[in-house]
Design a protein around this motif. Structure first.
Motif, PDB file in Angstrom:
ATOM      1  N   GLU A  49      -6.237   0.912   1.949  1.00 15.11           N
ATOM      2  CA  GLU A  49      -5.484   0.060   1.133  1.00 15.11           C
ATOM      3  C   GLU A  49      -4.160  -0.435   1.840  1.00 15.11           C
ATOM      4  OE1 GLU A  49      -6.368   3.075   0.663  1.00 15.11           O
ATOM      5  OE2 GLU A  49      -4.848   4.509  -0.220  1.00 15.11           O
ATOM      6  N   ALA A  61      -6.283  -2.841 -12.120  1.00 17.27           N
ATOM      7  CA  ALA A  61      -6.736  -2.133 -10.840  1.00 17.27           C
ATOM      8  C   ALA A  61      -7.311  -0.781 -10.921  1.00 17.27           C
ATOM      9  CB  ALA A  61      -5.130  -1.951 -10.016  1.00 17.27           C
ATOM     10  N   ALA A  88     -10.610  -1.254 -12.029  1.00 15.55           N
ATOM     11  CA  ALA A  88     -11.340  -1.264 -10.931  1.00 15.55           C
ATOM     12  C   ALA A  88     -11.515  -0.385 -10.108  1.00 15.55           C
ATOM     13  CB  ALA A  88     -10.670  -2.552 -10.012  1.00 15.55           C
ATOM     14  N   PHE A 125     -16.562  -5.617  -8.795  1.00 14.39           N
ATOM     15  CA  PHE A 125     -16.265  -4.907  -9.993  1.00 14.39           C
ATOM     16  C   PHE A 125     -17.112  -5.254 -11.380  1.00 14.39           C
ATOM     17  CE2 PHE A 125     -12.475  -4.534  -7.521  1.00 14.39           C
ATOM     18  CZ  PHE A 125     -12.649  -3.357  -7.155  1.00 14.39           C
ATOM     19  N   ALA A 160      -5.097  -3.362   3.642  1.00  9.67           N
ATOM     20  CA  ALA A 160      -5.147  -4.780   2.943  1.00  9.67           C
ATOM     21  C   ALA A 160      -3.796  -5.075   2.489  1.00  9.67           C
ATOM     22  CB  ALA A 160      -6.077  -4.175   1.283  1.00  9.67           C
ATOM     23  N   ILE A 189     -14.077   0.807  -2.900  1.00 11.30           N
ATOM     24  CA  ILE A 189     -13.833  -0.855  -2.600  1.00 11.30           C
ATOM     25  C   ILE A 189     -12.439  -1.376  -3.128  1.00 11.30           C
ATOM     26  CG2 ILE A 189     -14.704  -2.728  -3.648  1.00 11.30           C
ATOM     27  CD1 ILE A 189     -16.465  -1.957  -1.561  1.00 11.30           C
ATOM     28  N   ALA A 190     -12.021  -0.426  -4.157  1.00 14.69           N
ATOM     29  CA  ALA A 190     -10.634  -1.107  -4.848  1.00 14.69           C
ATOM     30  C   ALA A 190      -9.671  -0.647  -3.635  1.00 14.69           C
ATOM     31  CB  ALA A 190     -10.159  -0.341  -6.054  1.00 14.69           C
ATOM     32  N   ALA A 191      -9.851   0.293  -2.999  1.00 10.81           N
ATOM     33  CA  ALA A 191      -8.741   0.819  -2.092  1.00 10.81           C
ATOM     34  C   ALA A 191      -8.745  -0.368  -0.831  1.00 10.81           C
ATOM     35  CB  ALA A 191      -8.869   2.126  -1.599  1.00 10.81           C
ATOM     36  N   ALA A 192      -9.894  -0.825  -0.414  1.00  9.71           N
ATOM     37  CA  ALA A 192     -10.124  -1.789   0.402  1.00  9.71           C
ATOM     38  C   ALA A 192      -9.556  -2.951   0.132  1.00  9.71           C
ATOM     39  CB  ALA A 192     -11.404  -1.860   0.916  1.00  9.71           C
ATOM     40  N   TYR A 193      -9.047  -3.147  -1.057  1.00  5.74           N
ATOM     41  CA  TYR A 193      -8.512  -4.404  -1.611  1.00  5.74           C
ATOM     42  C   TYR A 193      -7.345  -4.308  -2.093  1.00  5.74           C
ATOM     43  CZ  TYR A 193     -12.986  -6.863  -1.474  1.00  5.74           C
ATOM     44  OH  TYR A 193     -14.053  -7.699  -0.974  1.00  5.74           O
ATOM     45  N   GLY A 194      -6.675  -2.876  -1.366  1.00  4.98           N
ATOM     46  CA  GLY A 194      -5.269  -2.706  -1.548  1.00  4.98           C
ATOM     47  C   GLY A 194      -4.662  -2.207  -2.762  1.00  4.98           C
ATOM     48  N   ARG A 197      -2.492 -10.796  -4.809  1.00  4.42           N
ATOM     49  CA  ARG A 197      -1.278 -10.498  -4.277  1.00  4.42           C
ATOM     50  C   ARG A 197      -0.495 -11.883  -4.312  1.00  4.42           C
ATOM     51  NH1 ARG A 197      -0.017  -5.949  -1.332  1.00  4.42           N
ATOM     52  NH2 ARG A 197      -1.966  -4.409  -1.743  1.00  4.42           N
ATOM     53  N   ASP A 225      -3.801   1.144  -4.728  1.00  2.92           N
ATOM     54  CA  ASP A 225      -3.634   2.410  -4.441  1.00  2.92           C
ATOM     55  C   ASP A 225      -3.880   3.428  -5.483  1.00  2.92           C
ATOM     56  OD1 ASP A 225      -2.545   4.878  -3.645  1.00  2.92           O
ATOM     57  OD2 ASP A 225      -0.592   4.033  -2.838  1.00  2.92           O
ATOM     58  N   GLU A 250     -14.130   2.131 -11.508  1.00  2.00           N
ATOM     59  CA  GLU A 250     -15.672   1.657 -11.051  1.00  2.00           C
ATOM     60  C   GLU A 250     -15.910   2.000  -9.830  1.00  2.00           C
ATOM     61  OE1 GLU A 250     -16.843  -2.106 -12.670  1.00  2.00           O
ATOM     62  OE2 GLU A 250     -18.261  -2.182 -11.114  1.00  2.00           O
ATOM     63  N   ASP A 251     -15.034   1.694  -8.521  1.00  2.00           N
ATOM     64  CA  ASP A 251     -15.642   1.833  -7.416  1.00  2.00           C
ATOM     65  C   ASP A 251     -14.098   2.114  -6.382  1.00  2.00           C
ATOM     66  OD1 ASP A 251     -16.333   1.890  -4.642  1.00  2.00           O
ATOM     67  OD2 ASP A 251     -17.785   0.659  -5.119  1.00  2.00           O
TER      68      ASP A 251
END
Lengths: 235, 283
Positions: A74, B168, B171, A91, A77, B178-183, A105, B185, B174-175
């Motif tokens: 995170e 967020a 999201a 999702f 990202a 993956i959510a973390a990889a899109y920032g 963002r 927290d 659900e995953d």
């Protein structure tokens, strides 16, 4: 000028398994890099390691001069790593628009601009992510990464398993992103001929190591390394 | 067959009683649906809040509304502390059920040590107030409870759908990777949600103090029906939780009016089983 991305001496994998060994390359602002290689040579592991979802054994990853190899996904990202995973992983329970806004963002890539790049997504804005076709899901995965306003876009086999007409549409969008928007990107692809024309540089992986690095144009002009390491010509 | 007036009154009472199911289900549904933590201590926290409201009201003569204003932040802190433990020990869904069951038992014992096992009742003049509409009586406290539950459920639903944080959270539910990889927290958001859940338990607790008779063992009284409500309303859906609560409350009340009070518990689980048979993917 310092490189946007500088990878040195990188070894990474999963659990105890080392998949990538001693990988080093650099990428400048606005440059696009093609990562080529057969199945299972570590292309996806390379992207996953840049994102931060693998285990890093050694080496450094610097983004804009800042070491990010030790940071959580995170955080990376937040610093500008945008990822389009191979499985797309959109999702499914969120609507198309929510998929974008949940991770958005501030920056030049607004939701409207993403819709401008992929008008199909705008038509399906209120549909759930799970109801999209494969090609639309891929567009959404790219759009979602753009909505984070990345400095570096990582695309993992963006055209895999899609119908030729959708592949054309996606490649046109990618060309626009790389050529006109000058977005820095690393694209993993099995089919060299699809992406060499839209990237400046290319590297070939073989068993987790870089065996060839050159300008993309040079590989197109002399496809001998492609024949040797991929068993194909650059047609 | 009971008269129309009796059935109508049963329906109203049932819907209003269902508001309590919905209010209790709200926090449970959020943590189960969005954090994959089945928080049985939610019931114990609600009762702790109820006892604190009772204590503040009877010993210090603090009005219930002021008591709520004091108890809610305390429960919020307890919720955050509890989440710190979940986070620290990387508790999964099944383990959360066992651990929070233990928490609830410990809280039950603590309540019993301080307030004894005696039945306690916080009498206020609100408890006898009701509004007469036509032939029907609407108790004011239950109506207020339903309105508060409605505002919280609507507010939470809108928050989850319209705000960045809410989307967020969905999201990440659900995953998370993956959510973390899109920032996203997820850790921070999980603390927020756990704190909210505990605050909702405290609000439910204030109403429990005003409406119900308190006894430590009562912590478990609503467990079964609220569990059914959470699932019927769909995990993580606050509006669903409230509507399911009211549906079950009304069905129970009608069943009691037509058959006998003993039939009430059958209703919630019959509805639950029927829904799961109709759509096994419901959970």
């Amino acid at each position: 000028m310092a490189d946007l991305l500088s990878v040195e001496n990188l070894s990474a994998g999963y659990g105890r398994a080392v998949v990538l060994s001693d990988v080093a390359f650099a990428l400048g602002e606005g440059e696009a890099l093609a990562v080529l290689g057969r199945n299972g040579v570590g292309k996806t592991t390379l992207l996953d390691t840049l994102v931060g979802v693998t285990r890093r054994f050694a080496g450094s990853i610097a983004l804009g001069g800042r070491e990010v190899g030790t940071l959580a996904p995170e955080m990376r990202a937040g610093l500008g790593v945008g990822w389009v995973p191979q499985e797309r992983n959109i999702f499914r329970s969120l609507s198309v628009e929510e998929n974008l806004t949940a991770v958005a963002r501030p920056g030049p890539w607004t939701i409207e601009r993403v819709f401008g790049l992929f008008p199909r997504l705008k038509e399906r804005a209120r549909q759930s992510g799970g109801s999209l076709s494969g090609g639309e899901q891929q567009m959404l995965a790219i759009g979602r990464a753009l909505a984070t306003n990345p400095r570096l876009l990582l695309l993992d086999e963006p055209t895999e398993g899609l119908a030729p007409i959708i592949v054309q549409e996606l490649l046109a969008a990618l060309t626009r992103l790389l050529r006109e928007e000058k977005l820095a990107a690393i694209i993993v692809e099995q089919h060299a001929q699809k992406i060499l024309p839209i990237t400046q540089r290319a590297l070939i992986l073989e068993r987790g190591r870089i065996v060839h690095q050159s300008e993309s144009a040079a590989l197109l002009a002399d496809p001998a390394p492609l024949e040797r390491f991929l068993g194909v010509t650059g047609r | 067959m009971p008269s129309g007036t009796l059935l109508g009154q049963a329906l109203i009472s049932g819907v209003l009683a269902g508001g309590m199911y919905g209010l209790l289900a709200l926090g449970l549904s959020l943590s189960w649906g969005l954090l994959r933590l089945v928080n049985l201590s939610h019931f114990a926290l609600a009762f702790l809040a109820a006892y604190l409201t009772y204590e503040l009201g009877t010993t210090y003569h603090v009005a219930p509304w002021w008591a709520a204003a004091m108890v809610v932040p305390v429960m919020l802190m307890i919720g955050l502390a509890q989440h710190w433990l979940f986070d620290r020990f990387k508790v999964n869904e099944l383990a959360s059920l066992l651990i929070t069951f233990s928490f609830a038992v410990i809280l039950e014992v603590a309540i019993q040590l301080y307030w004894t096992a005696d039945y306690r009742r916080f009498e206020t003049h609100y408890s006898t107030m009701s509004i007469k509409v036509g032939a029907f009586y609407i108790p004011v406290l239950e109506l207020a409870l339903c309105m508060v539950a409605g505002v919280l459920a609507w507010g939470t639903w809108l928050w989850l759908r319209k705000t960045y944080v809410g989307k967020a959270l969905r999201a990440a539910a659900e995953d998370a990777d993956i959510a973390a990889a899109y920032g996203v927290d997820h850790k921070k958001l999980a603390y927020l949600l756990s704190g909210m859940g505990a605050a909702y338990a405290a609000i439910a607790g204030t109403f429990i103090a005003l409406i119900a008779t308190l006894a430590p063992a009562q912590i478990w009284a609503w467990l079964g029906v609220v569990f059914a409500v959470v699932i019927i309303g769909r995990l993580g859906n606050p509006l669903g939780a409230l509507l399911a609560g009211m549906l079950i409350g009304a069905s129970e009340s009608i069943a009691m009016a037509i058959f006998a009070p003993a039939w009430a518990p059958v209703v919630s689980f019959s509805v639950l089983i029927a829904i799961l048979l109709w759509d096994p993917e419901w959970l």
